[in-house]
Motif scaffolding. Structure first.
Motif, short mmCIF file in Angstrom:
data_model
loop_
_atom_site.label_atom_id
_atom_site.label_comp_id
_atom_site.label_asym_id
_atom_site.label_seq_id
_atom_site.Cartn_x
_atom_site.Cartn_y
_atom_site.Cartn_z
N GLU A 268 0.85 -1.19 0.00
CA GLU A 268 0.00 0.00 0.00
C GLU A 268 0.89 1.23 0.00
O GLU A 268 1.72 1.40 0.90
N VAL A 269 0.72 2.06 -1.02
CA VAL A 269 1.50 3.29 -1.13
C VAL A 269 0.53 4.45 -1.28
O VAL A 269 -0.36 4.42 -2.13
N ARG A 270 0.68 5.46 -0.45
CA ARG A 270 -0.16 6.64 -0.55
C ARG A 270 0.68 7.90 -0.32
O ARG A 270 1.71 7.85 0.33
N ALA A 271 0.24 9.01 -0.91
CA ALA A 271 0.99 10.26 -0.80
C ALA A 271 0.04 11.43 -0.67
O ALA A 271 -1.05 11.44 -1.26
N VAL A 272 0.46 12.41 0.13
CA VAL A 272 -0.28 13.67 0.27
C VAL A 272 0.71 14.81 0.08
O VAL A 272 1.92 14.61 -0.05
#
Length: 296
Positions: free
Chosen positions: A23-27
């Protein structure tokens, strides 16, 4: 093409006895902040992931999680060869002693032997951390591609929005420029009237000095420079959008310059129509600045 700083991707994989989920997420973020949660016993995995992410992403707060599970043998059984030899040797000795003593024994069955302690046991796997690391790093490439594809898709949407806002700024700047002749005529008439009124009520004041001060006021209220700078900023912003890549910081700086010129235009306006244009410019610039915060 520009990329968004926000994105998400997930995937799963398996290679016995392991299964995993990515799981990869970015803000949004001012710089590049990588936060990885991966098993520390897989030596070299975190370093390899950081290298891949750093080469692909320039800015943003990125979280990468890996859930790694090791499956049990799942009921698979294997014969312990050493224990089997020990058991068979013991049975042979027992049979020989029994024969010497004249005791007759029933033949031993395989089913009897395998039930003896230690002969049959669950199979085990030898974990090769180095091989597992290479497997996971190779599997992560597809996850990273999906992650970047989403950022590119959002970047394309941002590009369209920002281009539209630049078009609006250019349109408003043109409207302000069209008002310059009428504004100059109006201000000239006002200045001449003020000069005549001052001269009629200011004995001993040099007319030349008053004219000089009024001329200075006229120069300070001229909006030609603001119009020129707004046009230059629009051209610069469009060039950055065309250039693509990590241009978010530069675009953010330009929005500050846009805002400064819009504020100056409002403060110098002295004309209802120009004030209206200046306020509209400020509104568009504020909207643009919000969008630019998402650009890598």
């Amino acid at each position: 093409m520009i990329n968004s700083m926000t994105g998400f991707a997930s995937a799963s994989g398996a290679d016995a006895p392991f299964s995993w989920g990515w799981e990869v997420r970015a803000v949004n973020g001012r710089g590049l902040d990588l936060r990885l949660r991966v098993p520390d016993w897989v030596e070299g995995l975190e370093t390899g992931l950081r290298k891949k992410l750093s080469a692909s992403v320039a800015r943003g707060n990125i979280t990468c999680n890996l859930r790694l599970n090791r499956e049990e043998a799942g009921g698979t059984l294997a014969v312990n060869a050493a224990q089997l030899e020990t058991v068979l040797s013991a049975l042979h000795q027992i049979e020989e002693r029994a024969m010497d003593a004249g005791v007759s024994l029933a033949p031993s069955k395989a089913t009897d032997i395998v039930t003896m302690r230690g002969v049959l046991e669950q199979a085990s796997f030898d974990d090769d951390a180095a091989a597992l690391c290479q497997l996971l790093l190779a599997d992560f490439d597809a996850v990273l591609n999906d992650f970047n594809a989403m950022r590119a898709q959002e970047g394309a949407a941002l590009h369209a929005v920002l281009s539209g806002q630049l078009d609006k700024i250019e349109e408003l700047t043109g409207q302000a420029a069209d008002l310059i002749p009428a504004r100059q005529a109006e201000m000239s008439a006002t200045l001449r009237s003020n000069l005549a009124r001052v001269l009629d009520n200011a004995e001993g004041v040099e007319a030349a000095r008053l004219a000089q001060e009024l001329a200075l006021i006229a120069v300070k209220t001229d909006i030609t420079e603001e119009i020129d700078r707004l046009k230059a900023h629009v051209a610069a912003a469009r060039a950055l959008l065309a250039e693509g890549g990590p241009v978010g910081r530069k675009l953010d700086f330009l929005t500050q310059e846009f805002n400064r010129e819009a504020n100056t235009l409002c403060s110098k306006a002295q004309m209802k129509e120009l004030t209206t244009i200046g306020l509209a410019l400020k509104a568009v610039v504020d909207q643009m600045r919000e969008q630019v915060q998402n650009v890598e």
